[in-house]
Enzyme design. Sequence first.
Site, PDB file in Angstrom:
ATOM      1  N   LYS A 298      31.081  22.386  -1.932  1.00  0.00           N
ATOM      2  CA  LYS A 298      30.438  22.521  -0.608  1.00  0.00           C
ATOM      3  C   LYS A 298      28.917  22.592  -0.760  1.00  0.00           C
ATOM      4  CE  LYS A 298      34.166  23.090   2.135  1.00  0.00           C
ATOM      5  NZ  LYS A 298      34.502  22.470   3.405  1.00  0.00           N
TER       6      LYS A 298
ATOM      7  N   GLU B  43      34.473  30.593   2.822  1.00  0.00           N
ATOM      8  CA  GLU B  43      35.235  29.360   2.579  1.00  0.00           C
ATOM      9  C   GLU B  43      36.617  29.660   2.010  1.00  0.00           C
ATOM     10  OE1 GLU B  43      33.817  26.256   3.311  1.00  0.00           O
ATOM     11  OE2 GLU B  43      35.896  25.602   3.087  1.00  0.00           O
ATOM     12  N   ASP B  44      37.614  29.096   2.641  1.00  0.00           N
ATOM     13  CA  ASP B  44      38.989  29.098   2.125  1.00  0.00           C
ATOM     14  C   ASP B  44      39.546  30.488   1.843  1.00  0.00           C
ATOM     15  OD1 ASP B  44      38.799  26.436   2.536  1.00  0.00           O
ATOM     16  OD2 ASP B  44      39.147  25.816   0.463  1.00  0.00           O
TER      17      ASP B  44
ATOM     18  N   ASP C 175      33.557  28.535   7.603  1.00  0.00           N
ATOM     19  CA  ASP C 175      33.588  27.081   7.671  1.00  0.00           C
ATOM     20  C   ASP C 175      34.935  26.563   8.170  1.00  0.00           C
ATOM     21  OD1 ASP C 175      32.647  24.477   7.118  1.00  0.00           O
ATOM     22  OD2 ASP C 175      33.668  24.490   5.189  1.00  0.00           O
ATOM     23  N   ASP C 176      36.022  27.201   7.738  1.00  0.00           N
ATOM     24  CA  ASP C 176      37.352  26.704   8.098  1.00  0.00           C
ATOM     25  C   ASP C 176      37.679  26.985   9.565  1.00  0.00           C
ATOM     26  OD1 ASP C 176      38.221  25.831   5.382  1.00  0.00           O
ATOM     27  OD2 ASP C 176      37.668  27.907   4.998  1.00  0.00           O
TER      28      ASP C 176
ATOM     29  N   ARG D  21      43.196  30.632  -0.369  1.00  0.00           N
ATOM     30  CA  ARG D  21      43.782  29.476   0.364  1.00  0.00           C
ATOM     31  C   ARG D  21      42.867  28.291   0.130  1.00  0.00           C
ATOM     32  NH1 ARG D  21      41.717  25.887   3.030  1.00  0.00           N
ATOM     33  NH2 ARG D  21      41.194  26.641   5.094  1.00  0.00           N
TER      34      ARG D  21
ATOM     35  N   TYR E 171      34.159  16.132  -3.761  1.00  0.00           N
ATOM     36  CA  TYR E 171      34.700  16.931  -2.644  1.00  0.00           C
ATOM     37  C   TYR E 171      36.158  16.529  -2.464  1.00  0.00           C
ATOM     38  CZ  TYR E 171      34.450  19.033   2.065  1.00  0.00           C
ATOM     39  OH  TYR E 171      34.661  19.792   3.181  1.00  0.00           O
TER      40      TYR E 171
ATOM     41  N   ASN F  83      44.122  19.025   4.049  1.00  0.00           N
ATOM     42  CA  ASN F  83      43.571  18.539   2.779  1.00  0.00           C
ATOM     43  C   ASN F  83      44.322  19.155   1.615  1.00  0.00           C
ATOM     44  OD1 ASN F  83      41.398  17.144   4.037  1.00  0.00           O
ATOM     45  ND2 ASN F  83      40.364  19.094   4.324  1.00  0.00           N
TER      46      ASN F  83
HETATM   47  N1  LIG Z   1      39.658  18.692   7.878  1.00  0.00           N
HETATM   48  C1  LIG Z   1      38.997  19.801   7.721  1.00  0.00           C
HETATM   49  O1  LIG Z   1      37.766  19.846   7.811  1.00  0.00           O
HETATM   50  C2  LIG Z   1      39.742  21.054   7.415  1.00  0.00           C
HETATM   51  C3  LIG Z   1      41.065  21.032   7.088  1.00  0.00           C
HETATM   52  N2  LIG Z   1      41.716  22.211   6.839  1.00  0.00           N
HETATM   53  C4  LIG Z   1      43.091  22.126   6.388  1.00  0.00           C
HETATM   54  O2  LIG Z   1      43.954  22.782   7.275  1.00  0.00           O
HETATM   55  C5  LIG Z   1      45.020  23.379   6.569  1.00  0.00           C
HETATM   56  C6  LIG Z   1      45.218  24.798   7.082  1.00  0.00           C
HETATM   57  O3  LIG Z   1      44.052  25.570   6.882  1.00  0.00           O
HETATM   58  P1  LIG Z   1      43.957  27.035   7.524  1.00  0.00           P
HETATM   59  O4  LIG Z   1      44.215  27.001   8.979  1.00  0.00           O
HETATM   60  O5  LIG Z   1      42.708  27.653   7.060  1.00  0.00           O
HETATM   61  O6  LIG Z   1      45.184  27.756   6.801  1.00  0.00           O
HETATM   62  P2  LIG Z   1      46.028  28.968   7.353  1.00  0.00           P
HETATM   63  O7  LIG Z   1      46.868  29.419   6.246  1.00  0.00           O
HETATM   64  O8  LIG Z   1      45.137  29.928   8.048  1.00  0.00           O
HETATM   65  O9  LIG Z   1      46.952  28.282   8.485  1.00  0.00           O
HETATM   66  C7  LIG Z   1      48.027  27.437   8.221  1.00  0.00           C
HETATM   67  C8  LIG Z   1      49.058  27.681   9.308  1.00  0.00           C
HETATM   68  O10 LIG Z   1      50.065  26.685   9.193  1.00  0.00           O
HETATM   69  C9  LIG Z   1      51.297  27.325   9.382  1.00  0.00           C
HETATM   70  N3  LIG Z   1      52.374  26.551   8.806  1.00  0.00           N
HETATM   71  C10 LIG Z   1      52.765  26.468   7.521  1.00  0.00           C
HETATM   72  N4  LIG Z   1      53.860  25.693   7.413  1.00  0.00           N
HETATM   73  C11 LIG Z   1      54.147  25.268   8.647  1.00  0.00           C
HETATM   74  C12 LIG Z   1      55.171  24.459   9.179  1.00  0.00           C
HETATM   75  N5  LIG Z   1      56.109  23.934   8.385  1.00  0.00           N
HETATM   76  N6  LIG Z   1      55.174  24.225  10.509  1.00  0.00           N
HETATM   77  C13 LIG Z   1      54.236  24.761  11.299  1.00  0.00           C
HETATM   78  N7  LIG Z   1      53.245  25.562  10.854  1.00  0.00           N
HETATM   79  C14 LIG Z   1      53.207  25.808   9.543  1.00  0.00           C
HETATM   80  C15 LIG Z   1      51.119  28.693   8.713  1.00  0.00           C
HETATM   81  O11 LIG Z   1      52.104  29.618   9.160  1.00  0.00           O
HETATM   82  C16 LIG Z   1      49.726  29.051   9.176  1.00  0.00           C
HETATM   83  O12 LIG Z   1      49.722  29.724  10.404  1.00  0.00           O
HETATM   84  C17 LIG Z   1      44.674  23.264   5.090  1.00  0.00           C
HETATM   85  O13 LIG Z   1      45.435  22.229   4.529  1.00  0.00           O
HETATM   86  C18 LIG Z   1      43.229  22.867   5.064  1.00  0.00           C
HETATM   87  O14 LIG Z   1      42.934  21.992   4.004  1.00  0.00           O
HETATM   88  C19 LIG Z   1      41.114  23.424   6.969  1.00  0.00           C
HETATM   89  C20 LIG Z   1      39.785  23.490   7.266  1.00  0.00           C
HETATM   90  C21 LIG Z   1      38.985  22.300   7.440  1.00  0.00           C
HETATM   91  C1  LIG Z   2      37.673  20.903   4.406  1.00  0.00           C
HETATM   92  C2  LIG Z   2      38.002  22.292   4.220  1.00  0.00           C
HETATM   93  O1  LIG Z   2      37.152  23.156   4.368  1.00  0.00           O
HETATM   94  C3  LIG Z   2      39.346  22.667   3.907  1.00  0.00           C
HETATM   95  O2  LIG Z   2      40.228  21.802   3.853  1.00  0.00           O
HETATM   96  O3  LIG Z   2      39.565  23.851   3.707  1.00  0.00           O
HETATM   97 MG   LIG Z   3      37.765  25.011   3.573  1.00  0.00          MG
END
Ligand SMILES: NC(=O)C1=CN([C@@H]2O[C@H](COP(=O)(O)OP(=O)(O)OC[C@H]3O[C@@H](n4cnc5c(N)ncnc54)[C@H](O)[C@@H]3O)[C@@H](O)[C@H]2O)C=CC1
Ligand SMILES: CC(=O)C(=O)O
Ligand SMILES: [Mg+2]
Length: 561
Positions: free
Chosen positions: A172, A243-244, A266-267, A154, A102, A414
């Site tokens: 997953k 997912e993603d 999930d996200d 994504r 993962y 991540n």
């Molecule tokens: N820890 C966890 O369980 C999870 C972590 N994530 C992580 O969160 C991150 C984002 O995922 P999503 O929200 O689905 O993506 P997304 O693409 O929907 O959202 C990302 C947001 O960040 C903004 N962004 C980009 N550069 C930026 C900057 N310099 N300053 C401010 N905002 C900025 C984008 O405009 C967008 O609105 C990914 O890296 C993903 O791996 C997502 C889901 C689960």
């Molecule tokens: C953990 C997860 O779902 C993500 O980073 O997109």
């Molecule tokens: Mg994800």
Amino acid sequence: MTDLDSNSIHTGLSGRMLLENPLLNKGTAFTFEERSELDLHGLLPPRVETLEEQCRRAYKSFVIKPTPILKHIYLRSLQDTNETLFYALVQRHLQEMLPIIYTPVVGQACQRYSDLYRRPRGLYISFPERDQIDAMLANFKRNIEVIVVTDGERILGLGDQGIGGMGICIGKLSLYSAVGGITPNLTLPITLDCGTNNKKLLEDPNYLGWRHERIGDDDYYEFLELFIQALKRRWPNALLQFEDFAINHATPLLEKYRDELCTFNDDIQGTAGVTAATLMAAAKAAGKSIEDLSVAFLGAGSAGCGIAEQIIRLMVGRGLSDEEARQRIYMVDRDGLVHDQMEGLRPFQQKLTHRFADIENWPAEGGASLADVIRIAKPDAIIGVSGQPGLFTQEIIENMAANHEQPIIFPLSNPISQVEALPEDIIKWTNGKALIATGSPFEPVQFNDRAYPIAQCNNIYIFPGLGLGVLASGANRISDKMLNVAVETLALASPALVNREAPLLPLMDRIQHVTNDIALAVALQAQKEGLAPVTELTDLEQKIRAKRWSPEYRRIRMSFC
Ligand SMILES: NC(=O)C1=CN([C@@H]2O[C@H](COP(=O)(O)OP(=O)(O)OC[C@H]3O[C@@H](n4cnc5c(N)ncnc54)[C@H](O)[C@@H]3O)[C@@H](O)[C@H]2O)C=CC1
Ligand SMILES: CC(=O)C(=O)O
Ligand SMILES: [Mg+2]
């Protein structure tokens, strides 16, 4: 015919065909009786091993692989050869192997998917083949209960990986089985190949996906609709995890389909669940309650807005008005703090704006930055879901520590290459005061003769339990309240509630236990809402136990029907 749920498994496969089937193959653990009945003599080395012996041998091969990606390749090939052995091994070394199957290593596996591709697993539905979806689903003769689907646009914080997104669906689902106990043969990873806008992939001669730029929205939603309707025809009761998906599709798809089948994103929802629970634990550790907190986000995307709405629901549940709760949330995106005069906001972002009139005096030309928000609004917590590395700078973290005795700092992006700040830096810059959680795993940080454990705030703490609860109870939808009870259950399991030096979330060696508790809470809530048939509590507990598959060999017999 195969029947994996009874103690014996009856199959029409024998000889090499049987050894090629990872769900049935036992390799060197086939007994002499089985070898005789199933025409295996000579096809395997003569010694019969136990599962335990096989695990020991496989672990030896695992540890000598010199790099994480080689370890990943080894485990994936074991999974494609003998699933029982793969899960038995992973469960015995969960803490060590989760980062390999993962995040973070699965990120590299997605980026190099075409180069690493070896054997078929899952289902690839490519846009040009959209008139054959029913036939493709029919290729899987078995019943399917859990599907993880992506379109690869994504992947973690690594952007568009095209068909390489399959890696994350496989990862997953491995966790559904390793942590949630879902029988592997009931799961199916699916990649919807809509093309890719990743130039490197389009130019890569080895790329295995449809070599075409991504389809436009009209084609996209039509394709998704064809997929969903075919899925409903083939497996109407399956649980579908999105997912993603990229920001422009994730929320619209969830809103379109969440009342039509048993599905969640999930996200948006899984991440919201784990982060709200971790925040509740952090608030407690800081001597506060979640409704006392104000929270700033860096990244107002699918994850950020999903988490914000979940926190607001919790705050409202604890007596704040919706407006009061929303006032406590600050969403900062690329153009700064989101406000109601900002153009181009998406509908789910518009619900999380501050009034421009309230912030126009903030001294920030071109929008208030996260640093401005921290200086002026002094949020108790900052949550990074931007997918961009290093944005929680030393200055930002030091200001958080200047404002609060125990600042809450969650860089959740991540994989590790995209994290907003490294835990060791946060500990150093706050002199050990910060309450930290990250999306990917980190070793405890050594600072001033103390080890600071870092909680892994990742949706892995939610989706296996949610899935197990849904499957065991027979729930047909996933409601917000089912997620709320998952949050409360996880928050109560935080070791930090009893020991301030403990991590905010249970360690991975407790995750199966917590997953069971979440499953029960979710199942009970589904019953309460009329989304699942009502049973006695003891029956429900029994169903959850019965649903849990464990990786042990069953006797394989020749089927004569
Ligand atoms: N820890 C966890 O369980 C999870 C972590 N994530 C992580 O969160 C991150 C984002 O995922 P999503 O929200 O689905 O993506 P997304 O693409 O929907 O959202 C990302 C947001 O960040 C903004 N962004 C980009 N550069 C930026 C900057 N310099 N300053 C401010 N905002 C900025 C984008 O405009 C967008 O609105 C990914 O890296 C993903 O791996 C997502 C889901 C689960
Ligand atoms: C953990 C997860 O779902 C993500 O980073 O997109
Ligand atoms: Mg994800």
